[in-house]
Design a protein around this motif. Structure first.
Motif, PDB file in Angstrom:
ATOM      1  N   GLN A 221       0.810  -1.086  -0.010  1.00 19.30           N
ATOM      2  CA  GLN A 221       0.034  -0.135   0.138  1.00 19.30           C
ATOM      3  C   GLN A 221       0.894   1.246  -0.054  1.00 19.30           C
ATOM      4  N   GLU A 222       0.296   2.512  -0.402  1.00 22.28           N
ATOM      5  CA  GLU A 222       0.802   3.615  -0.382  1.00 22.28           C
ATOM      6  C   GLU A 222       0.086   4.319   0.896  1.00 22.28           C
ATOM      7  N   GLY A 223       0.855   3.961   2.099  1.00 23.39           N
ATOM      8  CA  GLY A 223       0.303   4.620   3.355  1.00 23.39           C
ATOM      9  C   GLY A 223      -0.210   5.794   3.391  1.00 23.39           C
ATOM     10  N   PRO A 224       0.651   6.696   3.185  1.00 20.47           N
ATOM     11  CA  PRO A 224       0.257   7.858   3.484  1.00 20.47           C
ATOM     12  C   PRO A 224      -0.978   8.509   2.523  1.00 20.47           C
ATOM     13  N   THR A 225      -1.059   7.975   1.271  1.00 20.29           N
ATOM     14  CA  THR A 225      -2.251   8.355   0.294  1.00 20.29           C
ATOM     15  C   THR A 225      -3.286   7.860   0.955  1.00 20.29           C
ATOM     16  N   VAL A 226      -3.515   6.546   1.332  1.00 19.39           N
ATOM     17  CA  VAL A 226      -4.693   5.871   2.222  1.00 19.39           C
ATOM     18  C   VAL A 226      -5.082   6.710   3.224  1.00 19.39           C
ATOM     19  N   PHE A 227      -3.916   6.934   4.160  1.00 14.30           N
ATOM     20  CA  PHE A 227      -4.275   7.675   5.315  1.00 14.30           C
ATOM     21  C   PHE A 227      -4.983   9.048   5.154  1.00 14.30           C
ATOM     22  N   ARG A 228      -4.594   9.714   4.200  1.00 18.30           N
ATOM     23  CA  ARG A 228      -4.850  11.020   3.953  1.00 18.30           C
ATOM     24  C   ARG A 228      -6.546  10.872   3.292  1.00 18.30           C
ATOM     25  N   TRP A 229      -6.819  10.086   2.417  1.00 16.51           N
ATOM     26  CA  TRP A 229      -7.748   9.773   1.891  1.00 16.51           C
ATOM     27  C   TRP A 229      -9.086   9.301   2.952  1.00 16.51           C
ATOM     28  N   ALA A 230      -8.375   8.426   3.897  1.00 16.58           N
ATOM     29  CA  ALA A 230      -9.431   7.890   5.125  1.00 16.58           C
ATOM     30  C   ALA A 230      -9.563   9.164   6.001  1.00 16.58           C
ATOM     31  N   VAL A 231      -8.689   9.967   6.230  1.00 18.50           N
ATOM     32  CA  VAL A 231      -9.074  10.831   7.369  1.00 18.50           C
ATOM     33  C   VAL A 231      -9.922  12.323   6.542  1.00 18.50           C
ATOM     34  N   TRP A 232      -9.583  12.516   5.547  1.00 20.95           N
ATOM     35  CA  TRP A 232     -10.572  13.624   5.056  1.00 20.95           C
ATOM     36  C   TRP A 232     -11.949  12.995   4.269  1.00 20.95           C
ATOM     37  N   GLU A 233     -11.641  12.195   3.355  1.00 15.77           N
ATOM     38  CA  GLU A 233     -12.795  11.698   2.707  1.00 15.77           C
ATOM     39  C   GLU A 233     -13.786  10.958   3.369  1.00 15.77           C
ATOM     40  N   MET A 234     -13.199   9.858   4.325  1.00 12.24           N
ATOM     41  CA  MET A 234     -14.100   9.029   4.999  1.00 12.24           C
ATOM     42  C   MET A 234     -14.912   9.839   6.256  1.00 12.24           C
ATOM     43  N   ALA A 235     -14.116  10.584   6.692  1.00 16.27           N
ATOM     44  CA  ALA A 235     -14.538  11.548   7.703  1.00 16.27           C
ATOM     45  C   ALA A 235     -16.194  12.284   7.336  1.00 16.27           C
ATOM     46  N   LYS A 236     -15.804  12.578   6.038  1.00 16.19           N
ATOM     47  CA  LYS A 236     -17.249  13.418   5.378  1.00 16.19           C
ATOM     48  C   LYS A 236     -18.231  12.300   5.199  1.00 16.19           C
ATOM     49  N   VAL A 237     -17.959  11.019   4.688  1.00 14.65           N
ATOM     50  CA  VAL A 237     -19.092  10.082   4.434  1.00 14.65           C
ATOM     51  C   VAL A 237     -19.490   9.774   5.993  1.00 14.65           C
ATOM     52  N   ALA A 238     -18.762   9.785   6.896  1.00 15.32           N
ATOM     53  CA  ALA A 238     -19.497   9.120   8.170  1.00 15.32           C
ATOM     54  C   ALA A 238     -20.488  10.062   8.415  1.00 15.32           C
ATOM     55  N   LYS A 239     -20.092  11.578   8.378  1.00 12.38           N
ATOM     56  CA  LYS A 239     -20.934  12.455   8.629  1.00 12.38           C
ATOM     57  C   LYS A 239     -22.368  12.591   7.897  1.00 12.38           C
ATOM     58  N   ARG A 263      -4.384   5.991  14.666  1.00 10.35           N
ATOM     59  CA  ARG A 263      -4.484   7.403  14.617  1.00 10.35           C
ATOM     60  C   ARG A 263      -5.839   7.828  13.565  1.00 10.35           C
ATOM     61  N   ILE A 264      -6.028   7.000  12.554  1.00 10.29           N
ATOM     62  CA  ILE A 264      -7.147   7.552  11.822  1.00 10.29           C
ATOM     63  C   ILE A 264      -8.401   7.171  12.602  1.00 10.29           C
ATOM     64  N   ILE A 265      -8.685   6.289  13.372  1.00  9.48           N
ATOM     65  CA  ILE A 265      -9.873   6.290  14.491  1.00  9.48           C
ATOM     66  C   ILE A 265      -9.964   7.720  15.003  1.00  9.48           C
ATOM     67  N   ASP A 266      -8.920   7.787  15.989  1.00 13.13           N
ATOM     68  CA  ASP A 266      -8.680   9.067  16.676  1.00 13.13           C
ATOM     69  C   ASP A 266      -9.076  10.168  15.719  1.00 13.13           C
ATOM     70  N   GLU A 267      -8.549  10.368  14.632  1.00 12.65           N
ATOM     71  CA  GLU A 267      -8.876  11.444  13.784  1.00 12.65           C
ATOM     72  C   GLU A 267     -10.637  11.699  13.359  1.00 12.65           C
TER      73      GLU A 267
END
Ligand SMILES: CC(C)(COP(=O)(O)OP(=O)(O)OC[C@H]1O[C@@H](n2cnc3c(N)ncnc32)[C@H](O)[C@@H]1OP(=O)(O)O)[C@@H](O)C(=O)NCCC(=O)NCCS
Length: 333
Positions: A221-239, A263-267
């Protein structure tokens, strides 16, 4: 006169009746993995929150894990297995592509001639399965459905890879869904971003392996790419999922995100502004990332440790290779 079709009639609503879980037999601490990747227990704990991960012994397959988890869900639901008419298994790691895991599980748990198919939606697979089971129960395609996430990821890791190998664990989680008088599964928000398909991937194909052009295919995996996508895009989807369900963060009993990184969970928790009262699943610390199995495993554990959550609302969100994602709010059994 043009003939008309009978209307398909299902249940007004569906809900989850019970969960089942099976984890790999061994607890593998960080120290057992750091040598070949030049890492440290401290680095892995700080960057991911993982202390140990569960991994299965050689003889245990993803099918075995799925059957064990499914059998427990069926038993706890108190539903006659012969009443189950749909079995959906989410997995990306079973090394035998055909027959499907789901058909074998259906047979082994006594679900007779239930419809059975596997889905490949990686770490979102369980939430994809819940969306499908809920829709099929409501439209009359099924009455009782088993949705299972199962992974033996240790079969597709390269111990010398420092991008993802150290995150991954083995296990299976299952949920049994059936008809309900009141809504037990909210609208699902789901989607994909195939422009990032290389962000989590196998590093070779089976034909390249066969032809001696590549070693046994393993995950990268490209860890930082997935990390950023998860934190920004997925938080929006959750809302958006909470909005679609008509639920405020303070209405939740639990938040159960895919167990990818602490760290993603905390964010997520910060961005959703979750009050203290919401229990947050943190199964990753000693199970690791089990892809499709991670959400039902984490839910099973939350309910074992906090039986008072029963009947409460849980927001679950899965995201991973594809990239794909799915989220919904469920009523905990
Ligand atoms: C994989 C992950 C833990 C890496 O953490 P990170 O903080 O992003 O780390 P980076 O890749 O930015 O690297 C930071 C540093 O650690 C080093 N590093 C990377 N991997 C390492 C490892 N396994 N062990 C030790 N050091 C490592 C890098 O070389 C870099 O060093 P430098 O600062 O000297 O250049 C993190 O990106 C992650 O969890 N991503 C999302 C995973 C996910 O959600 N997957 C979903 C699909 S399952």
């Amino acid at each position: 006169m043009t003939p008309t079709l009978n209307e398909a009639v299902g249940s007004a609503h569906s809900r989850i009746y019970a969960y089942g879980a099976a984890r790999g037999e061994n607890a593998v601490p960080n120290d057992d993995l750091i040598g070949p990747i030049d890492s440290s227990d401290e680095w892995i704990r700080q960057r991911t929150g993982i202390v140990t991960r569960t991994r299965a012994v050689k003889e245990t397959t993803a099918v075995d894990l799925a059957v064990a988890a499914a059998a427990q869900a069926v038993e706890r639901a108190g539903v006659d297995p012969a009443e189950i008419d749909l079995v959906v298994v989410a997995t990306i790691s079973n090394p035998r592509q055909t027959p499907s895991v789901s058909a074998i599980v259906a047979d082994r748990v006594g679900a007779g001639t239930a419809a059975a198919y596997d889905i490949n939606a990686a770490c979102a697979g369980f939430c994809y399965g819940v969306a499908q089971a809920d829709a099929l129960i409501r439209s009359g395609g099924a009455r009782h459905a088993l949705v299972i996430g199962t992974e033996k990821l240790s079969d597709i890791v390269d111990p010398t890879d420092r991008s993802i190998s150290f995150l991954l664990g083995d296990g299976a989680g299952a949920a049994l869904l059936g008809p309900s008088d009141t809504p037990g599964v909210s609208q699902t928000l789901w989607g994909s971003d195939g422009s990032k398909s290389e962000a989590v991937r196998m590093n070779a194909t089976l034909t390249q392996f066969r032809d001696g052009e590549a070693p046994w295919p393993t995950l990268r995996q490209e860890g930082p790419t997935v990390f950023r996508w998860a934190v920004w895009e997925m938080a929006k989807v959750a809302k958006q999922t909470l909005e679609a369900a008509g639920v405020a963060p303070s209405d939740l009993a639990a938040f159960i995100p895919h167990q990818a990184n602490m760290r993603i969970i905390d964010e997520f928790a910060k961005q959703l502004d979750l009050p203290e009262s919401v229990r947050i699943a943190r199964d990753i610390a000693d199970t690791g990332n089990t892809s499709a199995a991670s959400i039902p495993l984490a839910t099973h554990r939350l309910l074992e440790e906090n039986p008072e959550l029963s009947g409460g609302l849980a927001l679950q969100i899965g995201f991973g290779a594809g990239l794909v994602f799915a989220a919904q709010v469920v009523v905990l059994p």
